[in-house]
Scaffold this motif. Structure first.
Motif, mmCIF file in Angstrom:
data_model
loop_
_atom_site.group_PDB
_atom_site.id
_atom_site.type_symbol
_atom_site.label_atom_id
_atom_site.label_comp_id
_atom_site.label_asym_id
_atom_site.label_seq_id
_atom_site.Cartn_x
_atom_site.Cartn_y
_atom_site.Cartn_z
ATOM 1 N N ALA A 109 -6.446 -6.694 -3.142
ATOM 2 C CA ALA A 109 -6.292 -6.889 -1.696
ATOM 3 C C ALA A 109 -5.461 -8.140 -1.406
ATOM 4 O O ALA A 109 -4.628 -8.154 -0.492
ATOM 5 C CB ALA A 109 -7.661 -6.998 -1.035
ATOM 6 N N GLU A 110 -5.673 -9.189 -2.195
ATOM 7 C CA GLU A 110 -4.880 -10.419 -2.023
ATOM 8 C C GLU A 110 -3.404 -10.156 -2.299
ATOM 9 O O GLU A 110 -2.524 -10.668 -1.593
ATOM 10 C CB GLU A 110 -5.389 -11.517 -2.949
ATOM 11 N N ALA A 135 -11.268 5.247 -7.962
ATOM 12 C CA ALA A 135 -10.116 4.343 -7.860
ATOM 13 C C ALA A 135 -9.062 4.892 -6.903
ATOM 14 O O ALA A 135 -8.404 4.128 -6.191
ATOM 15 C CB ALA A 135 -9.519 4.117 -9.244
ATOM 16 N N LEU A 136 -8.895 6.204 -6.892
ATOM 17 C CA LEU A 136 -7.966 6.836 -5.943
ATOM 18 C C LEU A 136 -8.352 6.491 -4.512
ATOM 19 O O LEU A 136 -7.501 6.042 -3.720
ATOM 20 C CB LEU A 136 -7.985 8.354 -6.145
ATOM 21 N N GLU A 137 -9.612 6.675 -4.170
ATOM 22 C CA GLU A 137 -10.061 6.391 -2.803
ATOM 23 C C GLU A 137 -9.957 4.902 -2.484
ATOM 24 O O GLU A 137 -9.615 4.520 -1.358
ATOM 25 C CB GLU A 137 -11.499 6.879 -2.618
ATOM 26 N N GLN A 138 -10.228 4.062 -3.476
ATOM 27 C CA GLN A 138 -10.134 2.618 -3.251
ATOM 28 C C GLN A 138 -8.689 2.184 -3.018
ATOM 29 O O GLN A 138 -8.420 1.340 -2.156
ATOM 30 C CB GLN A 138 -10.743 1.877 -4.436
ATOM 31 N N ALA A 139 -7.759 2.771 -3.775
ATOM 32 C CA ALA A 139 -6.341 2.439 -3.581
ATOM 33 C C ALA A 139 -5.874 2.853 -2.191
ATOM 34 O O ALA A 139 -5.090 2.148 -1.537
ATOM 35 C CB ALA A 139 -5.497 3.121 -4.655
ATOM 36 N N ILE A 140 -6.351 3.983 -1.730
ATOM 37 C CA ILE A 140 -6.011 4.448 -0.379
ATOM 38 C C ILE A 140 -6.587 3.496 0.666
ATOM 39 O O ILE A 140 -5.912 3.125 1.629
ATOM 40 C CB ILE A 140 -6.526 5.890 -0.164
ATOM 41 N N GLU A 141 -7.834 3.084 0.447
ATOM 42 C CA GLU A 141 -8.476 2.161 1.381
ATOM 43 C C GLU A 141 -7.760 0.815 1.418
ATOM 44 O O GLU A 141 -7.659 0.184 2.478
ATOM 45 C CB GLU A 141 -9.941 1.961 0.982
ATOM 46 N N GLY A 172 -1.913 13.910 0.416
ATOM 47 C CA GLY A 172 -0.812 13.283 1.131
ATOM 48 C C GLY A 172 -1.098 11.883 1.631
ATOM 49 O O GLY A 172 -0.254 11.264 2.293
ATOM 50 N N ARG A 173 -2.270 11.338 1.309
ATOM 51 C CA ARG A 173 -2.615 9.997 1.806
ATOM 52 C C ARG A 173 -1.984 8.887 0.976
ATOM 53 O O ARG A 173 -1.899 7.739 1.418
ATOM 54 C CB ARG A 173 -4.135 9.828 1.820
ATOM 55 N N ILE A 174 -1.579 9.211 -0.262
ATOM 56 C CA ILE A 174 -0.944 8.249 -1.156
ATOM 57 C C ILE A 174 -0.048 9.036 -2.103
ATOM 58 O O ILE A 174 -0.339 10.198 -2.413
ATOM 59 C CB ILE A 174 -2.012 7.435 -1.937
ATOM 60 N N GLU A 175 1.054 8.436 -2.509
ATOM 61 C CA GLU A 175 1.966 9.100 -3.437
ATOM 62 C C GLU A 175 1.376 9.074 -4.850
ATOM 63 O O GLU A 175 1.008 8.020 -5.351
ATOM 64 C CB GLU A 175 3.316 8.378 -3.440
ATOM 65 N N ILE A 176 1.294 10.247 -5.478
ATOM 66 C CA ILE A 176 0.929 10.339 -6.888
ATOM 67 C C ILE A 176 2.234 10.460 -7.673
ATOM 68 O O ILE A 176 2.957 11.455 -7.549
ATOM 69 C CB ILE A 176 0.010 11.542 -7.166
ATOM 70 N N LEU A 177 2.544 9.425 -8.437
ATOM 71 C CA LEU A 177 3.803 9.327 -9.176
ATOM 72 C C LEU A 177 3.517 9.601 -10.650
ATOM 73 O O LEU A 177 2.941 8.770 -11.347
ATOM 74 C CB LEU A 177 4.399 7.931 -8.973
ATOM 75 N N ALA A 178 3.898 10.779 -11.111
ATOM 76 C CA ALA A 178 3.577 11.203 -12.474
ATOM 77 C C ALA A 178 4.443 10.472 -13.490
ATOM 78 O O ALA A 178 5.665 10.370 -13.334
ATOM 79 C CB ALA A 178 3.760 12.711 -12.612
ATOM 80 N N ALA A 179 3.801 9.979 -14.560
ATOM 81 C CA ALA A 179 4.496 9.169 -15.560
ATOM 82 C C ALA A 179 3.998 9.523 -16.950
ATOM 83 O O ALA A 179 2.910 10.066 -17.119
ATOM 84 C CB ALA A 179 4.252 7.686 -15.284
ATOM 85 N N GLY A 180 4.809 9.186 -17.951
ATOM 86 C CA GLY A 180 4.430 9.379 -19.344
ATOM 87 C C GLY A 180 5.133 10.565 -19.951
ATOM 88 O O GLY A 180 4.741 11.712 -19.736
ATOM 89 N N GLY A 181 6.198 10.295 -20.721
ATOM 90 C CA GLY A 181 6.928 11.371 -21.390
ATOM 91 C C GLY A 181 7.665 12.291 -20.445
ATOM 92 O O GLY A 181 7.916 13.458 -20.770
ATOM 93 N N ILE A 182 8.038 11.765 -19.294
ATOM 94 C CA ILE A 182 8.691 12.605 -18.283
ATOM 95 C C ILE A 182 10.157 12.835 -18.630
ATOM 96 O O ILE A 182 10.904 11.901 -18.930
ATOM 97 C CB ILE A 182 8.579 11.967 -16.881
ATOM 98 N N CYS A 183 10.555 14.090 -18.580
ATOM 99 C CA CYS A 183 11.948 14.512 -18.716
ATOM 100 C C CYS A 183 12.078 15.816 -17.931
ATOM 101 O O CYS A 183 11.094 16.318 -17.382
ATOM 102 C CB CYS A 183 12.330 14.721 -20.184
#
Length: 250
Positions: A109-110, A135-141, A172-183
């Motif tokens: 939060a800081e 953690a998803l809900e907390q990040a949105i909050e 749609g409340r937060i962007e889910i950015l998929a990562a790890g071995g992406i091509c």
């Protein structure tokens, strides 16, 4: 899928130029990507701004290793957030955990407050947290904009089921950015399976060092890597992924 994001993770000016050439939506700027990325220098950020027109989010991580930081490391992180805000970065990418694997909500939060109008993303500390749905809900909050995640797995394809759940739960409340071995090949499978339209990839390729003299028996780099093999983003890999996402969104 009306909109898509292809974010490229870069740790050099050359990789940033290649990302822009390939059509990346934005870059996540770091240093030392070979160890997962740590905070970049201000001079590197300024050079990326000078030589590209890319949207830049800055990864802020004070050191290699876990995401449980002492007070000195937290103060360093907070100062870096303020520094890059003043410098005009578009966003920062951060993550802090408590010893029990939960998000350190107070410190996050800081950092959110220190970021001001910049975008804020929660990095792959999320992938080693105790309870991803909490953690998803907390990040949105906390009003973070993005969660960078491989679905709590090393690769996004391995974590595809969790990615699908996160996408559905986020609604749609937060962007889910998929990562790890992406091509491109992985994106082609993940888009219909998960519904996710935001992807994070380095598109890296190995290039030979310009050094012709190579001192035998002495190495200053990581013992498991040949320090004369350098990594950089390949614009053709970025372009291929972008082309698929564009065609899918048409």
């Amino acid at each position: 899928m009306k909109n898509y994001i292809l974010e490229t993770c870069v740790d050099s000016i050359l990789s940033s130029i290649e990302a822009e050439k390939g059509g990346a939506s934005r870059v996540e700027l770091c240093s030392n990507l070979v160890i997962g990325g740590v905070s970049p220098s201000l001079s590197l950020f300024r050079q990326v701004r000078k030589y590209t027109g890319l949207k830049v989010r800055v990864l802020l991580r004070p050191r290699y290793g876990d995401y449980c930081y002492n007070q000195y490391e937290f103060e360093e992180l907070k100062e870096q957030v303020e520094m890059f805000r003043e410098e005009g970065a578009d966003g920062v990418v951060v993550g802090i955990l408590n010893p029990d694997g939960t998000l350190n909500l107070e410190q996050l939060a800081e950092l959110k407050q220190a970021a001001g109008s910049m975008e804020t993303a929660l990095h792959r500390a999320f992938d080693v947290c105790l309870d991803p749905l909490s953690a998803l809900e907390q990040a949105i909050e906390l009003q973070y904009d993005t969660i960078l995640t491989g679905g709590q797995a090393l690769s996004a394809w391995t974590g595809r089921d969790m990615l699908k759940i996160l996408h559905q739960k986020s609604a749609g409340r937060i962007e889910i950015l998929a990562a790890g071995g992406i091509c491109r090949n992985v994106i082609e499978k993940l888009v219909p399976y998960t519904g996710i339209c935001s992807y994070h990839m380095s598109g890296k390729t190995e290039i030979e060092s310009a050094m012709t003299y190579r001192k035998p028996g002495a190495s200053m780099g990581l013992p498991e890597r040949d320090e004369y093999k350098l990594l950089k983003t390949d614009s053709t890999q970025i372009q291929s992924a972008v082309e698929f996402l564009r065609s899918y969104s048409d």
